[in-house]
Design a protein around this motif. Structure first.
Motif, PDB file in Angstrom:
ATOM      1  N   TYR A 120       0.814  -1.219   0.000  1.00 53.06           N
ATOM      2  CA  TYR A 120       0.000   0.000   0.000  1.00 53.06           C
ATOM      3  C   TYR A 120       0.845   1.265   0.000  1.00 53.06           C
ATOM      4  O   TYR A 120       0.314   2.355  -0.184  1.00 53.06           O
ATOM      5  CB  TYR A 120      -0.978  -0.014   1.181  1.00 53.06           C
ATOM      6  N   ARG A 124      -2.765   2.432  -3.908  1.00 50.97           N
ATOM      7  CA  ARG A 124      -3.888   2.558  -2.983  1.00 50.97           C
ATOM      8  C   ARG A 124      -4.898   1.420  -3.097  1.00 50.97           C
ATOM      9  O   ARG A 124      -5.581   1.111  -2.132  1.00 50.97           O
ATOM     10  CB  ARG A 124      -4.599   3.901  -3.196  1.00 50.97           C
ATOM     11  N   HIS A 125      -5.003   0.802  -4.270  1.00 54.14           N
ATOM     12  CA  HIS A 125      -6.018  -0.241  -4.477  1.00 54.14           C
ATOM     13  C   HIS A 125      -5.409  -1.490  -5.131  1.00 54.14           C
ATOM     14  O   HIS A 125      -5.869  -1.935  -6.190  1.00 54.14           O
ATOM     15  CB  HIS A 125      -7.157   0.308  -5.337  1.00 54.14           C
ATOM     16  N   TYR A 128      -7.863  -4.585  -5.925  1.00 54.96           N
ATOM     17  CA  TYR A 128      -8.664  -4.509  -7.148  1.00 54.96           C
ATOM     18  C   TYR A 128      -7.806  -4.775  -8.373  1.00 54.96           C
ATOM     19  O   TYR A 128      -8.207  -5.499  -9.283  1.00 54.96           O
ATOM     20  CB  TYR A 128      -9.335  -3.139  -7.293  1.00 54.96           C
ATOM     21  N   GLY A 163     -12.917   2.162  -6.445  1.00 56.22           N
ATOM     22  CA  GLY A 163     -11.679   2.728  -5.924  1.00 56.22           C
ATOM     23  C   GLY A 163     -11.781   4.232  -5.729  1.00 56.22           C
ATOM     24  O   GLY A 163     -11.302   4.776  -4.727  1.00 56.22           O
ATOM     25  N   GLU A 166     -13.783   4.858  -2.628  1.00 58.38           N
ATOM     26  CA  GLU A 166     -12.955   4.624  -1.436  1.00 58.38           C
ATOM     27  C   GLU A 166     -12.013   5.798  -1.185  1.00 58.38           C
ATOM     28  O   GLU A 166     -11.844   6.220  -0.041  1.00 58.38           O
ATOM     29  CB  GLU A 166     -12.148   3.335  -1.587  1.00 58.38           C
ATOM     30  N   ASP A 167     -11.408   6.313  -2.254  1.00 59.47           N
ATOM     31  CA  ASP A 167     -10.522   7.471  -2.105  1.00 59.47           C
ATOM     32  C   ASP A 167     -11.265   8.655  -1.483  1.00 59.47           C
ATOM     33  O   ASP A 167     -10.759   9.319  -0.579  1.00 59.47           O
ATOM     34  CB  ASP A 167      -9.929   7.895  -3.448  1.00 59.47           C
TER      35      ASP A 167
END
Length: 193
Positions: A120, A124-125, A128, A163, A166-167
């Protein structure tokens, strides 16, 4: 049965067994430990599409929904098998790296911490991204004419939108800490997005 299909089946079984603990934990957090959980189609649709792709892949292992190419395209099929294996392993590694912050839902947990180390630190993802790579790989390995379009035209856009959601949620909750992290990390791929 085709040897590549057999290996895909084995990788799938190992991957599903490893994901079982995450699914149990994700179910528990979705019931009890939420601080904030947006109501949106992005909570369930991406996971439902992934479940449909899983069913299509299982059928593909048995030759249903795939092209019979014989020994042709073996290099592509082997490359797809490699992507499937690597993607499956790294997707599991990604969610396990979240530890107590993992949930199957887009959610802020009561004890939520921003994870910015390990994989991470760069992305960030990653979960996925590796799910997409895994699904693309198995579609290529099985020469799946149903799975591949599902991944390309439905799963990728839904995971991208999820994503982004989520951000936004993480930025709302963590503020400047998330904005600094966002500048140093990629969206799906290191240093991009």
């Amino acid at each position: 049965m085709d040897p590549i299909n057999i290996i895909c089946g084995i990788v799938l079984i190992v991957s599903m067994a490893s994901n079982l603990t995450g699914a149990k934990k994700g179910f528990k957090t979705s019931i009890s430990q939420n601080k904030e959980k947006p109501k949106t189609y992005l909570q369930k649709y991406p996971m439902n599409i992934s479940a449909i792709i899983l069913i299509v892949v299982i059928l593909g292992i048995f030759g249903i929904g795939t092209f019979d190419v014989g020994g042709n395209y073996m290099a592509y099929r082997l490359a797809g098998l490699g992507l499937f294996s690597l993607g499956s392993f790294l997707q599991i590694f990604s969610y396990k790296s979240l530890k107590n912050n993992y949930s199957q839902d887009v959610v802020i947990l009561k004890e939520h911490k921003l994870v910015t180390d390990g994989i991470y630190k760069l992305v960030r993802h990653p979960q996925y991204f590796w799910q997409i790579i895994s699904d693309l790989g198995v579609s290529i390995a099985l020469v799946g004419f149903i799975a591949l379009p599902l991944v390309v035209f439905i799963e990728i856009p839904l995971f991208y939108l999820r994503g982004r959601l989520e951000d936004k949620l993480l930025e709302k909750h963590f503020g400047d800490e998330f904005r600094k992290y966002k500048k140093k990390s990629g969206f799906f791929v290191p240093f991009i997005g």
